[in-house]
Design a protein around this motif. Sequence first.
Motif, PDB file in Angstrom:
ATOM      1  N   GLY A  28      27.229  -3.427 -35.200  1.00 32.54           N
ATOM      2  CA  GLY A  28      25.882  -3.193 -35.702  1.00 32.54           C
ATOM      3  C   GLY A  28      25.763  -1.897 -36.485  1.00 32.54           C
ATOM      4  O   GLY A  28      24.808  -1.145 -36.318  1.00 32.54           O
ATOM      5  N   GLN A  29      26.741  -1.608 -37.362  1.00 32.35           N
ATOM      6  CA  GLN A  29      26.785  -0.322 -38.046  1.00 32.35           C
ATOM      7  C   GLN A  29      25.909  -0.297 -39.302  1.00 32.35           C
ATOM      8  O   GLN A  29      26.060  -1.120 -40.200  1.00 32.35           O
ATOM      9  N   ASN A  30      24.988   0.656 -39.337  1.00 31.32           N
ATOM     10  CA  ASN A  30      24.135   0.895 -40.501  1.00 31.32           C
ATOM     11  C   ASN A  30      23.892   2.396 -40.585  1.00 31.32           C
ATOM     12  O   ASN A  30      23.636   3.042 -39.573  1.00 31.32           O
ATOM     13  N   PHE A  31      23.956   2.957 -41.785  1.00 33.63           N
ATOM     14  CA  PHE A  31      23.747   4.389 -41.969  1.00 33.63           C
ATOM     15  C   PHE A  31      22.322   4.654 -42.418  1.00 33.63           C
ATOM     16  O   PHE A  31      21.820   4.004 -43.347  1.00 33.63           O
ATOM     17  N   LEU A  32      21.667   5.614 -41.793  1.00 34.29           N
ATOM     18  CA  LEU A  32      20.325   6.026 -42.184  1.00 34.29           C
ATOM     19  C   LEU A  32      20.471   6.984 -43.364  1.00 34.29           C
ATOM     20  O   LEU A  32      20.907   8.126 -43.208  1.00 34.29           O
ATOM     21  N   ILE A  33      20.098   6.537 -44.564  1.00 32.50           N
ATOM     22  CA  ILE A  33      20.356   7.299 -45.788  1.00 32.50           C
ATOM     23  C   ILE A  33      19.126   8.065 -46.276  1.00 32.50           C
ATOM     24  O   ILE A  33      19.139   8.623 -47.376  1.00 32.50           O
ATOM     25  N   ASN A  34      18.082   8.113 -45.480  1.00 30.40           N
ATOM     26  CA  ASN A  34      16.859   8.842 -45.815  1.00 30.40           C
ATOM     27  C   ASN A  34      16.870  10.173 -45.062  1.00 30.40           C
ATOM     28  O   ASN A  34      16.696  10.200 -43.838  1.00 30.40           O
ATOM     29  N   PRO A 191       6.693   6.123 -36.770  1.00 24.71           N
ATOM     30  CA  PRO A 191       6.471   5.127 -37.832  1.00 24.71           C
ATOM     31  C   PRO A 191       7.663   4.192 -38.039  1.00 24.71           C
ATOM     32  O   PRO A 191       8.824   4.581 -37.842  1.00 24.71           O
ATOM     33  N   VAL A 192       7.365   2.985 -38.455  1.00 25.01           N
ATOM     34  CA  VAL A 192       8.391   1.968 -38.712  1.00 25.01           C
ATOM     35  C   VAL A 192       9.260   2.393 -39.894  1.00 25.01           C
ATOM     36  O   VAL A 192       8.776   2.958 -40.878  1.00 25.01           O
ATOM     37  N   LEU A 193      10.560   2.132 -39.775  1.00 26.83           N
ATOM     38  CA  LEU A 193      11.513   2.392 -40.854  1.00 26.83           C
ATOM     39  C   LEU A 193      11.908   1.059 -41.480  1.00 26.83           C
ATOM     40  O   LEU A 193      12.515   0.207 -40.821  1.00 26.83           O
ATOM     41  N   GLY A 194      11.573   0.881 -42.733  1.00 27.18           N
ATOM     42  CA  GLY A 194      11.950  -0.347 -43.428  1.00 27.18           C
ATOM     43  C   GLY A 194      13.444  -0.429 -43.643  1.00 27.18           C
ATOM     44  O   GLY A 194      14.171   0.573 -43.551  1.00 27.18           O
ATOM     45  N   ALA A 195      13.917  -1.621 -43.953  1.00 28.54           N
ATOM     46  CA  ALA A 195      15.355  -1.845 -44.120  1.00 28.54           C
ATOM     47  C   ALA A 195      15.952  -0.996 -45.233  1.00 28.54           C
ATOM     48  O   ALA A 195      17.137  -0.647 -45.195  1.00 28.54           O
ATOM     49  N   GLY A 196      15.140  -0.621 -46.227  1.00 25.94           N
ATOM     50  CA  GLY A 196      15.643   0.158 -47.350  1.00 25.94           C
ATOM     51  C   GLY A 196      16.074   1.566 -46.986  1.00 25.94           C
ATOM     52  O   GLY A 196      16.713   2.251 -47.792  1.00 25.94           O
ATOM     53  N   ASN A 197      15.751   2.020 -45.780  1.00 22.92           N
ATOM     54  CA  ASN A 197      16.181   3.344 -45.329  1.00 22.92           C
ATOM     55  C   ASN A 197      17.625   3.352 -44.858  1.00 22.92           C
ATOM     56  O   ASN A 197      18.156   4.425 -44.532  1.00 22.92           O
ATOM     57  N   PHE A 198      18.248   2.179 -44.779  1.00 26.69           N
ATOM     58  CA  PHE A 198      19.594   2.053 -44.236  1.00 26.69           C
ATOM     59  C   PHE A 198      20.560   1.435 -45.244  1.00 26.69           C
ATOM     60  O   PHE A 198      20.163   0.694 -46.135  1.00 26.69           O
ATOM     61  N   TRP A 199      21.837   1.779 -45.057  1.00 29.52           N
ATOM     62  CA  TRP A 199      22.910   1.114 -45.790  1.00 29.52           C
ATOM     63  C   TRP A 199      24.051   0.836 -44.816  1.00 29.52           C
ATOM     64  O   TRP A 199      24.441   1.732 -44.058  1.00 29.52           O
ATOM     65  N   PRO A 200      24.598  -0.383 -44.826  1.00 28.98           N
ATOM     66  CA  PRO A 200      24.086  -1.565 -45.528  1.00 28.98           C
ATOM     67  C   PRO A 200      22.671  -1.915 -45.053  1.00 28.98           C
ATOM     68  O   PRO A 200      22.301  -1.593 -43.919  1.00 28.98           O
ATOM     69  N   ARG A 201      21.929  -2.580 -45.903  1.00 27.38           N
ATOM     70  CA  ARG A 201      20.548  -2.914 -45.606  1.00 27.38           C
ATOM     71  C   ARG A 201      20.500  -3.982 -44.513  1.00 27.38           C
ATOM     72  O   ARG A 201      21.020  -5.087 -44.691  1.00 27.38           O
ATOM     73  N   PRO A 202      19.889  -3.682 -43.359  1.00 32.52           N
ATOM     74  CA  PRO A 202      19.797  -4.679 -42.280  1.00 32.52           C
ATOM     75  C   PRO A 202      18.742  -5.737 -42.596  1.00 32.52           C
ATOM     76  O   PRO A 202      17.934  -5.568 -43.527  1.00 32.52           O
ATOM     77  N   ASN A 203      18.745  -6.783 -41.820  1.00 34.34           N
ATOM     78  CA  ASN A 203      17.770  -7.865 -42.022  1.00 34.34           C
ATOM     79  C   ASN A 203      16.474  -7.636 -41.258  1.00 34.34           C
ATOM     80  O   ASN A 203      15.589  -8.487 -41.270  1.00 34.34           O
TER      81      ASN A 203
END
Length: 297
Positions: A28-34, A191-203
Motif C-alpha cells: 500500500g505504498q503512496n508518497f505524500l507529495i504535498n 481535513p480530507v486529503l484528496g488523491a492528488g496529494n499522493f503519488w502514485p495516486r490512490p483510488n
Amino acid sequence: MEHPDYNSPLSIKEFLDGRGMAMQKKFGQNFLINSAARERIVSALELSPGDNVWEVGPGLGCMSDLILRSGAKLTVFEIDRGFSGALHDFFSDYEKSDTLKIVQGDVLKNWEAELMRSCGSGSCIKLFGNLPYNIAASFIADTISSGTVFSRCVFTVQREVAERMAARAGSRDYSAFSVLCQRFYDVELLPVLGAGNFWPRPNVASQTAVLSPRGKDSAGLSAVETKMFTRTVHALFSSRRKTVANNIKSVLPEGADAEEILVKSGIDPGCRAESLCTDDFSVLSLNLSSATMGMST
C-alpha cells in the motif's frame, strides 16, 4: 546521502529507478507529495525535543525528516527492505547519534516486542503513521485490544477508516472499531486529503485522525478487564440485526441471566449494539467481569 525531492513524483521515480526499486502494491505504498500537508500532519503530534516517536511505514522518510528535525527520538517500522536501506543512507547521522532506530519487518508482528525492548508502556510514546490501507484498521485495533494506550496517535488512513474511528452511536459508520477507539481515546479528524496529494495516486481519499488519551479513564483497565471489554464489543456487534440480549450470549457466564445483567447496566435488552455509546459498553463489560468472577467462586 541526499534524499530525493519529496514534492516531486519525477524525482522520487528517478531515485527508485536508480536503485532498482519498485513500488510494492501489496504494501500500500503512496508518497505524500504535498509539503504543506506533511507539515500540518506532523504538527498534530505536538512534538517537543526528546519526545519518543514511533512511525509506521516511513517509506523514503518525508515525514521522518520533519520529526527528526524537531529534536524527537524516532523509531521507524518499515517492511520494505529497499526503503529500509534508503533510510539508513539518508539518516545515517541520526542513527549514529542514537536518535533514529530502524526496525525492518512487519509492524503487526513486531510492535509488541519493540515496546517491551523500549519503555514497556505506550504512555511514553507518540505513535505516527501514513498507514497502508490494507493494515490500518488491523494495526490500530491490535494496539487498542492489547490495552496499550499511546500518549498521542496521529494516523493518516483511508477516509472511510477515519470516519469509522470517529463515528458516533446511531450513525451508519458506527462499529466495534469505533467503540474500541473511543473507549481509550478522544478522536479528532483533520481535513480530507484528496488523491492528488499522493503519488502514485490512490483510488481513495485519505484523512488524518488525531487520538489523544481519555485521561485516567484511558488507562484504568486491567488486562483482564480490557480483554472482557474487547470481547463484549465484538460480541454485541457480531450480528447487527440481532438484539444485544441475543448477541451477549457468547460472552455471558454460564448460569448468568442476560436480561438481568443488561438491566443492571442500564441497557434495554431489546436494543441493538449501534445504539449504545462507549460508556454503555464499559459498564456492561465490568458487570460481565463481576458476574464471571462471581460464578467462579
